[in-house]
Design a protein around this motif. Sequence first.
Motif, PDB file in Angstrom:
ATOM      1  N   LEU A 121      10.129  -1.491  15.952  1.00  0.00           N
ATOM      2  CA  LEU A 121       9.961  -2.902  15.996  1.00  0.00           C
ATOM      3  C   LEU A 121       8.676  -3.302  15.500  1.00  0.00           C
ATOM      4  O   LEU A 121       8.255  -4.401  14.934  1.00  0.00           O
ATOM      5  N   VAL A 122       7.711  -2.127  15.411  1.00  0.00           N
ATOM      6  CA  VAL A 122       6.364  -2.567  15.072  1.00  0.00           C
ATOM      7  C   VAL A 122       6.163  -2.047  13.768  1.00  0.00           C
ATOM      8  O   VAL A 122       5.554  -2.737  12.993  1.00  0.00           O
ATOM      9  N   VAL A 123       6.703  -0.871  13.536  1.00  0.00           N
ATOM     10  CA  VAL A 123       6.364  -0.340  12.086  1.00  0.00           C
ATOM     11  C   VAL A 123       7.532  -0.874  11.021  1.00  0.00           C
ATOM     12  O   VAL A 123       6.821  -1.074   9.960  1.00  0.00           O
ATOM     13  N   ILE A 124       8.506  -1.469  11.094  1.00  0.00           N
ATOM     14  CA  ILE A 124       9.061  -2.035  10.239  1.00  0.00           C
ATOM     15  C   ILE A 124       8.633  -3.193   9.599  1.00  0.00           C
ATOM     16  O   ILE A 124       8.370  -3.258   8.283  1.00  0.00           O
ATOM     17  N   PRO A 125       7.850  -4.097  10.344  1.00  0.00           N
ATOM     18  CA  PRO A 125       7.113  -5.361   9.553  1.00  0.00           C
ATOM     19  C   PRO A 125       5.789  -4.805   8.981  1.00  0.00           C
ATOM     20  O   PRO A 125       5.691  -5.251   7.845  1.00  0.00           O
ATOM     21  N   CYS A 126       5.127  -3.639   9.527  1.00  0.00           N
ATOM     22  CA  CYS A 126       4.175  -2.970   8.846  1.00  0.00           C
ATOM     23  C   CYS A 126       4.502  -2.450   7.340  1.00  0.00           C
ATOM     24  O   CYS A 126       3.884  -2.785   6.424  1.00  0.00           O
ATOM     25  N   LEU A 127       5.516  -1.831   7.359  1.00  0.00           N
ATOM     26  CA  LEU A 127       6.188  -1.491   6.166  1.00  0.00           C
ATOM     27  C   LEU A 127       6.439  -2.477   5.182  1.00  0.00           C
ATOM     28  O   LEU A 127       6.205  -2.324   3.756  1.00  0.00           O
ATOM     29  N   ILE A 128       7.088  -3.503   5.551  1.00  0.00           N
ATOM     30  CA  ILE A 128       7.434  -4.614   4.789  1.00  0.00           C
ATOM     31  C   ILE A 128       5.897  -5.176   4.172  1.00  0.00           C
ATOM     32  O   ILE A 128       6.024  -5.570   3.151  1.00  0.00           O
ATOM     33  N   TYR A 129       5.166  -5.535   4.958  1.00  0.00           N
ATOM     34  CA  TYR A 129       3.941  -5.992   4.594  1.00  0.00           C
ATOM     35  C   TYR A 129       3.230  -5.022   3.600  1.00  0.00           C
ATOM     36  O   TYR A 129       2.624  -5.447   2.549  1.00  0.00           O
ATOM     37  N   ARG A 130       3.238  -3.904   3.804  1.00  0.00           N
ATOM     38  CA  ARG A 130       2.383  -2.786   2.840  1.00  0.00           C
ATOM     39  C   ARG A 130       3.136  -2.531   1.726  1.00  0.00           C
ATOM     40  O   ARG A 130       2.702  -2.166   0.796  1.00  0.00           O
TER      41      ARG A 130
ATOM     42  N   VAL B   5       0.771  10.313   1.250  1.00  0.00           N
ATOM     43  CA  VAL B   5       1.807   9.561   1.912  1.00  0.00           C
ATOM     44  C   VAL B   5       0.971   8.404   2.915  1.00  0.00           C
ATOM     45  O   VAL B   5       0.092   8.923   3.744  1.00  0.00           O
ATOM     46  N   ASP B   6       1.578   7.225   2.887  1.00  0.00           N
ATOM     47  CA  ASP B   6       0.897   6.378   3.816  1.00  0.00           C
ATOM     48  C   ASP B   6       1.281   6.715   5.407  1.00  0.00           C
ATOM     49  O   ASP B   6       2.338   6.962   5.589  1.00  0.00           O
ATOM     50  N   TYR B   7       0.455   6.567   6.123  1.00  0.00           N
ATOM     51  CA  TYR B   7       0.551   6.901   7.511  1.00  0.00           C
ATOM     52  C   TYR B   7       1.722   6.152   8.087  1.00  0.00           C
ATOM     53  O   TYR B   7       2.269   6.785   8.897  1.00  0.00           O
ATOM     54  N   ILE B   8       1.795   4.869   7.832  1.00  0.00           N
ATOM     55  CA  ILE B   8       2.918   4.431   8.357  1.00  0.00           C
ATOM     56  C   ILE B   8       4.041   4.822   8.144  1.00  0.00           C
ATOM     57  O   ILE B   8       5.111   4.656   8.813  1.00  0.00           O
ATOM     58  N   LEU B   9       4.384   5.036   7.018  1.00  0.00           N
ATOM     59  CA  LEU B   9       5.555   5.805   6.257  1.00  0.00           C
ATOM     60  C   LEU B   9       5.876   7.099   7.313  1.00  0.00           C
ATOM     61  O   LEU B   9       6.886   7.439   7.530  1.00  0.00           O
TER      62      LEU B   9
END
Length: 371
Positions: A116-125, A255-259
Amino acid sequence: MRPLDAAQAAGRREPALPLTGDGPAGASEEPAAAAAAAAAAAGGAPGRGRCWPSRCPPCGARVRAEAKKKAPCPALGLFYTLLSAFLFSVGSLFVKKVQDIHAVEISAFRCVFQMLVVIPCLIYRKNGFIGPKGQRIFLFLRGALGSTAMILLYYAVQTTSLADATVISFSCPVFTSIFACIFLKEKYSLWDALFTAFTITGVVLIVRPPFLFGSNAAGMAESYSDHLKGTFASVGHAVLAALTLVILRKMGKSVDYILSIWYYVILGLLECVIVLFILGEWSLPYCGLDRLFLILIGLFGLGGQVFLTKAIQIEKAGLVAIMKTMDVVFAFMFQIIFLNDIPTWWTVGGALCVVASSTGAAARKLCQGSK
């Protein structure tokens, strides 16, 4: 006399344009060369730090200023590692508090909250959900191995003491040296063998097998069979965590750490659902405090993953491994303060052996990298 004055007046009215085709080839370059030479003699920067002839700030100075702004703090990677160790230890403490839910189900809840936290971060980045084509296999392995290591650690924390599970799982650097020798063709020296022997000694002191220490030498609250299961789970976590660290270091900053965390949570959730379906252990928590613990486990686990991944990206792996010894310190502190469980001297001795082994292996790798 008047034609001469007219010619002079016309010369005064002509604009001071550079010569193009009416003179020698180097005629137009001489003023610039002379000005540059004079500026170099004056200090190497034309016009007191301005580019000639536009009088703008020099490009090199601007680039150096931007580099200084973007340069990370020298100890930032170590601070990230320390913060990651603290967050992981607090998460393990909450896992120990939740006793009515299976470790696999706790891992599944953690993956859901992290997603739930990672998905918005991926969309933002705007990095996508798949990753670079050449790195997808490493992302898949990182997610599968990392999530399995998480499940094993939670199972170990539930079945044995918090300090024992943390100490045994901390033998990760020793396995990292072995895997580096196998997969990266790095040299495995006598020092590495000595560190491995220290780790094995520490694990033996913590496990205290009856055929070495006698049937009454265990002195542990839980049954010895559960303690042995937790020990094997901790060793499995150390092995898989070592492989995960090697993969993360292989990918580096490409690779981005969020990915990377996205693959971790999505594959972890899929794995947990499959295992729970096979075991039939799915059950919702009855107590509201347990539900709060599950949420905090997910949040603290996500924070630990973020800071550990960023630490590995910007700091040497040896320093990160040394700083991660704070995991053991936090585990002993939390076990004594919050669980009212005093570790035995066997556990303390085993912890010293494992920490000395891991620190020595990390310090040796650090010294080799600095040469």
